[in-house]
Design a protein around this motif. Structure first.
Motif, PDB file in Angstrom:
ATOM      1  N   LYS A   1       0.634  -1.148  -0.047  1.00 55.63           N
ATOM      2  CA  LYS A   1       0.229  -0.034  -0.029  1.00 55.63           C
ATOM      3  C   LYS A   1       0.856   1.161   0.065  1.00 55.63           C
ATOM      4  O   LYS A   1       1.871   1.224   0.700  1.00 55.63           O
TER       5      LYS A   1
ATOM      6  N   GLN B   1      -1.887   6.038   2.156  1.00 55.86           N
ATOM      7  CA  GLN B   1      -2.975   5.059   2.674  1.00 55.86           C
ATOM      8  C   GLN B   1      -2.471   4.717   4.181  1.00 55.86           C
ATOM      9  O   GLN B   1      -3.481   4.723   5.022  1.00 55.86           O
ATOM     10  N   LEU B   2      -1.119   4.099   4.156  1.00 58.71           N
ATOM     11  CA  LEU B   2      -0.878   3.759   5.679  1.00 58.71           C
ATOM     12  C   LEU B   2      -1.142   4.777   6.576  1.00 58.71           C
ATOM     13  O   LEU B   2      -1.459   4.606   7.837  1.00 58.71           O
TER      14      LEU B   2
ATOM     15  N   MET C   1      -4.732   5.397   7.354  1.00 59.91           N
ATOM     16  CA  MET C   1      -5.210   4.223   8.352  1.00 59.91           C
ATOM     17  C   MET C   1      -4.596   4.295   9.755  1.00 59.91           C
ATOM     18  O   MET C   1      -5.552   4.043  10.566  1.00 59.91           O
TER      19      MET C   1
ATOM     20  N   GLY D   1      -7.335   4.993  12.861  1.00 60.71           N
ATOM     21  CA  GLY D   1      -7.356   4.140  13.968  1.00 60.71           C
ATOM     22  C   GLY D   1      -7.083   4.717  15.176  1.00 60.71           C
ATOM     23  O   GLY D   1      -7.562   4.345  16.280  1.00 60.71           O
TER      24      GLY D   1
ATOM     25  N   LEU E   1     -11.201   5.380   8.158  1.00 59.32           N
ATOM     26  CA  LEU E   1     -10.935   3.913   7.691  1.00 59.32           C
ATOM     27  C   LEU E   1     -11.445   3.377   6.310  1.00 59.32           C
ATOM     28  O   LEU E   1     -10.736   2.887   5.522  1.00 59.32           O
TER      29      LEU E   1
ATOM     30  N   ALA F   1      -9.677   5.390   3.554  1.00 61.86           N
ATOM     31  CA  ALA F   1      -8.187   5.015   3.496  1.00 61.86           C
ATOM     32  C   ALA F   1      -8.086   3.865   2.418  1.00 61.86           C
ATOM     33  O   ALA F   1      -7.043   3.368   2.159  1.00 61.86           O
ATOM     34  N   ARG F   2      -9.123   3.124   1.977  1.00 64.44           N
ATOM     35  CA  ARG F   2      -9.146   2.006   0.986  1.00 64.44           C
ATOM     36  C   ARG F   2      -8.813   2.405  -0.095  1.00 64.44           C
ATOM     37  O   ARG F   2      -8.244   1.678  -0.932  1.00 64.44           O
TER      38      ARG F   2
ATOM     39  N   ALA G   1      -7.558   8.561   0.817  1.00 64.25           N
ATOM     40  CA  ALA G   1      -6.755   8.700   1.815  1.00 64.25           C
ATOM     41  C   ALA G   1      -6.277  10.248   1.903  1.00 64.25           C
ATOM     42  O   ALA G   1      -5.897  10.905   2.846  1.00 64.25           O
TER      43      ALA G   1
END
Length: 159
Positions: A13, A17-18, A21, A25, A79, A82-83, A88
Motif C-alpha cells: 500500500k 494510505q498507511l 489508516m 485508527g 478507515l 483510506a481504502r 486517503a
C-alpha cells in the motif's frame, strides 16, 4: 515502474494510505477511550455536549459524549476513505484543514458560552493545531504520484 493504488499481490500500500489508516485508527481509539472510566477522569461529570462537561481524557483533554462520538465517526470515515489513495488524500488533507479550522474556532470563541458545544480547552486547541498541520502535511507530501500509474502530464483519457 508504476505504483499500484492498492496493496496486496500487486504491491504494498502507498504510504499515504498507511498514514490515513494509522490516523483513523487513532481517532477510533481516542473515541472509545473517551468512554472508559479511569482513562477519562471526571467520567461522572461528562455531559452530552457543552462547556459544562468536566470529563477529561487522560486527565487533560476536555471531552463530552458528542466529542467522543465525533472522534469515533471521524475515525470510521477515515478507515473507509483510506481504502483508496484518493480517499486517503482527502481524509488526511481535508481532515487537516478541518482541524486547523477547529483550532481557530477554539481560540475565537468564549469557552464559557454555548459556542463551546464540543467542548474544547487549551490542551484540545494545541492538539488540534498539531493534528491539523500533521494531517495536512501527510496528505499533501505522501501522495506524489502514488497510485496514479502515469505521470501527471499523461492523462488516461487521451487517445
Amino acid at each position: 515502474m508504476a505504483r499500484y493504488a492498492r496493496g496486496g499481490p500487486r504491491g504494498p500500500k502507498p504510504k499515504v494510505q498507511l498514514a490515513a489508516m494509522a490516523a483513523a485508527g487513532i481517532f477510533v481509539l481516542i473515541g472509545v477511550l473517551g468512554f472508559v472510566p479511569g482513562v477519562t477522569t471526571g467520567y461522572d461529570d461528562m455531559t452530552f455536549a457543552g462547556h459544562h462537561s468536566e470529563a477529561r481524557l487522560l486527565g487533560v483533554f476536555q471531552v463530552s459524549i458528542l466529542h467522543n462520538v465525533l472522534h469515533l465517526g471521524f475515525g470510521l470515515a477515515g478507515l473507509l476513505l483510506a481504502r483508496s489513495v484518493a480517499g486517503a488524500r482527502v481524509f488526511l488533507a481535508g481532515g487537516g484543514a478541518l482541524y486547523l479550522g477547529l483550532w481557530l474556532y477554539g481560540f475565537a470563541i468564549d469557552r464559557e458560552t454555548a459556542a463551546n458545544f464540543i467542548p474544547v480547552n487549551d490542551a484540545d486547541n494545541w492538539l488540534h493545531l498539531a493534528l491539523g498541520f500533521g494531517m495536512l502535511a501527510f496528505g499533501l507530501l505522501l501522495s506524489n504520484q502514488a497510485g496514479t500509474g502515469t505521470r501527471p502530464d499523461d492523462p488516461f483519457d487521451r487517445p
